[in-house]
Design a protein around this motif. Structure first.
Motif, PDB file in Angstrom:
ATOM      1  N   ALA A 125       0.827  -1.201   0.000  1.00 41.19           N
ATOM      2  CA  ALA A 125       0.000   0.000   0.000  1.00 41.19           C
ATOM      3  C   ALA A 125       0.865   1.256   0.000  1.00 41.19           C
ATOM      4  N   VAL A 126       1.948   1.234   0.788  1.00 39.25           N
ATOM      5  CA  VAL A 126       2.820   2.413   0.829  1.00 39.25           C
ATOM      6  C   VAL A 126       3.408   2.677  -0.560  1.00 39.25           C
ATOM      7  N   ILE A 127       3.827   1.594  -1.235  1.00 50.89           N
ATOM      8  CA  ILE A 127       4.386   1.769  -2.572  1.00 50.89           C
ATOM      9  C   ILE A 127       3.345   2.376  -3.514  1.00 50.89           C
ATOM     10  N   PHE A 128       2.116   1.870  -3.444  1.00 52.53           N
ATOM     11  CA  PHE A 128       1.065   2.422  -4.302  1.00 52.53           C
ATOM     12  C   PHE A 128       0.808   3.885  -3.966  1.00 52.53           C
ATOM     13  N   TRP A 129       0.782   4.157  -2.667  1.00 50.74           N
ATOM     14  CA  TRP A 129       0.462   5.509  -2.250  1.00 50.74           C
ATOM     15  C   TRP A 129       1.517   6.499  -2.740  1.00 50.74           C
ATOM     16  N   ILE A 176     -13.193   6.570  -7.322  1.00 47.20           N
ATOM     17  CA  ILE A 176     -13.332   6.366  -5.884  1.00 47.20           C
ATOM     18  C   ILE A 176     -13.083   7.668  -5.164  1.00 47.20           C
ATOM     19  N   ALA A 177     -12.129   8.426  -5.679  1.00 51.03           N
ATOM     20  CA  ALA A 177     -11.692   9.576  -4.908  1.00 51.03           C
ATOM     21  C   ALA A 177     -12.103  10.893  -5.545  1.00 51.03           C
ATOM     22  N   GLY A 178     -13.012  10.829  -6.486  1.00 57.12           N
ATOM     23  CA  GLY A 178     -13.329  12.010  -7.270  1.00 57.12           C
ATOM     24  C   GLY A 178     -13.876  13.187  -6.486  1.00 57.12           C
ATOM     25  N   SER A 182     -11.206  15.767  -0.933  1.00 52.57           N
ATOM     26  CA  SER A 182     -10.028  16.619  -1.049  1.00 52.57           C
ATOM     27  C   SER A 182      -8.809  15.814  -1.512  1.00 52.57           C
ATOM     28  N   VAL A 183      -7.788  16.515  -1.998  1.00 50.07           N
ATOM     29  CA  VAL A 183      -6.664  15.872  -2.673  1.00 50.07           C
ATOM     30  C   VAL A 183      -5.917  14.883  -1.783  1.00 50.07           C
ATOM     31  N   THR A 184      -5.650  15.261  -0.521  1.00 47.61           N
ATOM     32  CA  THR A 184      -4.876  14.366   0.341  1.00 47.61           C
ATOM     33  C   THR A 184      -5.636  13.072   0.622  1.00 47.61           C
ATOM     34  N   SER A 243      -5.790  10.660  -2.574  1.00 50.43           N
ATOM     35  CA  SER A 243      -4.744   9.693  -2.914  1.00 50.43           C
ATOM     36  C   SER A 243      -4.772   8.516  -1.951  1.00 50.43           C
ATOM     37  N   ALA A 244      -5.163   8.759  -0.705  1.00 52.53           N
ATOM     38  CA  ALA A 244      -5.259   7.647   0.245  1.00 52.53           C
ATOM     39  C   ALA A 244      -6.355   6.671  -0.174  1.00 52.53           C
TER      40      ALA A 244
END
Lengths: 261, 465, 79
Positions: B78-82, B232-234, B237-239, B242-243
């Motif tokens: 997950a960290v790598i994807f993030w 999913i994240a549309g 907020s931006v932060t 990405s999570a």
């Protein structure tokens, strides 16, 4: 006949292994267990002068590179990483066949300094096939970090071959390794490998079989080792000998025909 | 001289000499060699102080522990994807802005030179903009993900993954080292297929080869990431976006792993029946990765890789799209006609004709699928400048009527469809059997189609769309 | 050697000496080449989170086997 046969014979067998420009260069094989940093040594010695492909007829990755030392050109062949040379897997077979039939001018066995006992097992097996061995004790920095001290001179005496400590990641010992390779490849240093003594029964059998081996296949391959493999019932080696010598004879016949034509 | 037969005879002779001791002879030989190694080692190695912390063991106590083993594994993934998702955004937008600025200048140049419209269209709107899309959308995530993964490999973590996951593969009748070949597949499925050589049993090697495509490669990641960010994240907020996108991508990857295990299980009970072969795996000491060298080498390597593929594959594909979008058969463009023809079937899968066509045209390389899709949408008439995710959102959702189902089906089909041309070529070269190569294409495509049709039918039956 | 046990029965942290390999053919030769000759000391290092495979220290390298291989290696436990 002796010398010319040796040299032509050697370059034709090397062709079977896809070694390029075999006639004009010195060919060095790089053997070692997996995870000993063998590819780091390979990369450190050859830099960007390398290309990869397959071993002929095998789906085993083959890397070849080159370096120049003292004005001479060396071709370095990276053998597959194996624990042994008893041909229990394709990789072991490839490595063994190369040492046995392509007869590199020198063979470097990369051993993990932190795990000497396991790694010397392979070195001893290589030394049974060829005399021209250099043992490269890699990861010497990690061994130091583990408070291990390896007496290099004593090891060299015990094995009867040159031993060079390296830490290939940091570039330590690489120039000494190149020097040792060229010494052995050019015959300035002649290693006298100390051979494994087997049980009396095995040694007695070797003594009986070896003369017959010499009679039939001559001195092209280390006869003591072939005798040992025969005693072990190694049918794969017998097949390999038949295959390579067939190939070689047919190639020589072709070459002879070309000359006549 | 009849040396061949003579060597064979020698073997027989050796057998008679050694007689009834043959059985134990190998044991004795190996023992003698190991004993010699042991004695030499005892002679030459000394320890200055014996009690030393064994860090490898301490690290492994955590990394392979029953409690922490799996959470750490998924955490690292997950960290790598993030990092990839969060880090790729900015360079992507920056590259897009630069490329499209250059595109405008090129257009002006063509105008100034009075170049014919078709030449400008083919070269600038077709070839150049395909290049621009591939480089700006695909390069940043690849240039971030690949080095991170190489670092993990360099440090010695991957064998631990195989150690942790082996039980699943054993249950599926597959080889534990399949986990390693799958890890390689994250970088590139063709590389993953070559990595299958480490599995010696032909049966298990085939299972690993045929299922490698269920791991999304570097060329498919950016598509999945872009769609996850979009859908999913549309709306947040931006932060947080990405999570949440990271979570989405992680779910997709875990789904891919589950499909891999299921298909492996299925194969080893049907076409590739057999007993598991022996399995030995070395857990090498951890090594501090050569961070600088890995970063430089793999970023350059990826950049060259993407650029060369963009030139060789994306540029011609872009030209082709432009031609298809600007030549008509009857009263529609070839592009629209092809899309319309595919549309009924694509609709069943929750896709539209353009999406399915992009997957088909993207056969040579997965990284051009999404750029081709965008280009076909854009060249359909409405010219828009695309420099951010918001523009993309506008294009897909507002102009082309994408729903969450379209997004989900596209992501699933990106995960489960035929392998790219390079991978299939590699499978053929490794297996030398066109039937297996064909199966390697049909199997994932069939599974993808079935899953997409099922989800779409369900969603429609339940009035979710 | 009647108090020999298969290697997979030992708990983590146990040490043992190899007495016999209960395998034939290729499997036996592979186990031998990994250094599992009679008399070799083996330490059980750890089990995978799901209990199998098991990792052993064999002559300085950490090597993992599945239960099927480990049970072919007969050992006597030592302290």
């Amino acid at each position: 006949m002796g010398l010319t046969y040796q040299s032509t014979g050697r370059s034709t067998t090397r062709e079977i292994f896809n070694v390029h420009n075999a006639g004009s260069e010195l060919v060095i094989a790089l053997a070692g267990n997996p995870n000993t940093g063998k590819s780091t040594v390979f990369n450190a010695l050859t830099g960007l002068r390398q290309h990869t492909g397959n071993w002929p007829g095998k789906t085993v990755l083959r890397a070849e590179g080159s370096f120049i030392h003292g004005g001479r050109h060396y071709t370095l062949i990276d053998l597959p990483g194996t624990y042994s040379l008893h041909a229990n897997s394709v990789e072991e077979e490839v490595a063994r066949d190369f040492l046995c039939f392509a007869k590199p001018d020198a063979t470097v066995v990369v051993v993990d300094g932190t795990c000497l006992e396991r790694n010397l097992n392979l070195a001893l097996q290589v030394m049974e096939i060829t005399d021209n061995v250099i043992v490269c004790v890699n990861l010497i920095d990690e061994a130091r970090r583990k408070n291990m001290h390896i007496n290099i001179n004593k090891l060299s005496n015990a094995l009867g071959v040159p031993v060079v400590p390296t830490a290939a990641r940091g570039g330590e010992g690489l120039s000494e390794l190149m020097a040792a390779i060229s010494d052995v490849a050019l015959g300035r240093v002649v290693p006298k490998p100390v051979l494994v003594r087997y049980s009396d029964a095995v040694e007695k059998a070797i003594a009986q079989v070896e003369p017959k081996v010499r009679e039939i296949i001559g001195a092209h391959i280390n006869t003591r080792w072939v005798a040992l493999r025969l005693i072990d019932g190694d049918t794969k080696l017998v097949q390999a000998i038949q295959r390579y010598y067939n190939d070689q004879e047919s190639k020589q016949a072709e070459a002879a025909l070309e000359v006549l034509a | 001289m009849n040396s061949e037969a003579a060597v064979g005879n020698l073997l027989e002779e050796a057998k008679t000499i050694i007689g009834d001791q043959q059985a134990g002879i190998r044991d004795g030989i190996v023992k003698s060699i190991y004993d010699t190694s042991e004695n030499i080692t005892k002679d030459v190695v000394s320890y200055t102080s014996a009690n030393r912390v064994d860090w490898d063991r301490k690290i492994d106590n955590i990394i392979t522990s029953p409690v922490w083993g799996f959470p750490i594994m998924f955490g690292i993934l997950a960290v790598i994807f993030w990092v990839t998702i969060a880090g790729a955004n900015y360079p992507s937008e920056f590259l897009a802005a630069q490329f499209f600025w250059v595109q405008d200048r090129l257009t002006e140049l063509f105008w100034a030179l009075n170049a014919p419209d078709w030449l400008h269209g083919f070269l600038v709107l077709g070839v150049y903009s395909a290049l621009a899309w591939v480089v700006s959308v695909m390069l940043p995530p690849m240039a971030i993900f690949f080095p991170l993964f190489t670092l993990l490999e360099d440090a010695g973590y991957l064998p631990r993954v195989a150690f942790n996951l082996d039980r699943f593969f054993k249950k599926a009748g597959a080889h534990g080292k399949q986990a390693l070949t799958m890890s390689m597949g994250f970088g590139c499925n063709a590389a993953g297929v070559i990595a299958c050589r480490i599995i010696e049993s032909p049966r298990e090697r085939l299972i690993a080869t045929l299922t490698n495509n269920f791991v999304p490669c570097n060329g498919r990641f950016p598509t999945i990431i872009a769609l996850a960010s979009l859908f999913i994240a549309g709306s947040v907020s931006v932060t947080i976006a990405s999570a949440i996108a990271t979570l989405g991508v992680a779910v997709i990857v875990v789904f891919g792993i589950a499909v891999t295990l299921f298909v492996s299980w299925l194969l080893s009970r049907t076409l590739l029946k057999g007993e598991p072969s022996s399995f030995t795996l070395e857990l090498p000491p951890y090594r501090k990765p050569q961070v600088g060298q890995v970063l430089v080498r793999s970023v350059i390597d990826r950049t060259i890789f993407v650029l060369s593929r963009a030139l060789v594959i994306a540029a011609p594909a872009g030209g082709l799209i432009w031609i298809m979008a600007n030549n008509t058969v009857g009263d529609t463009t070839i592009l629209a006609a092809a899309a319309n023809w595919l549309h009924p079937f694509a609709g069943l899968m929750g896709l539209d004709g353009y999406i399915l066509m992009a997957f088909i045209l993207g056969f040579p390389a997965n990284e051009i699928v999404f750029p081709i899709l965008i280009m076909s949408y854009v060249s359909g008439g409405t010219m828009v400048q695309m420099e951010s995710l918001a523009d993309l959102r506008h294009l897909l959702i507002d102009q082309h009527g994408w729903t969450w189902l379209t997004g989900l089906s596209t992501v699933i089909f990106a995960l489960c469809h035929w392998p790219c041309g390079t991978t299939l070529f590699t499978i053929q070269r490794e297996q030398k059997n066109w039937r297996w190569t064909l199966l390697a294409a049909i199997l994932p495509a069939g599974i993808g189609i079935i899953i997409c049709i099922t989800i779409t039918a369900l969603a429609r039956a339940l009035n979710l769309v | 050697m009647n108090n020999s046990t298969p290697l997979n029965r030992l708990g983590n942290g146990c040490c043992a000496l190899v007495t016999e390999l209960n395998a034939e053919g290729l499997t036996r030769r592979r186990l031998l080449d990994l250094g599992l000759v009679p008399g070799t000391k083996v330490e059980v290092i750890r089990r995978s989170p799901l209990g199998d495979p098991i990792a052993f220290n064999i002559r300085g390298a950490i090597i993992a086997f599945r239960k099927e291989e480990a049970e072919k290696v007969l050992v006597v436990q030592v302290s």
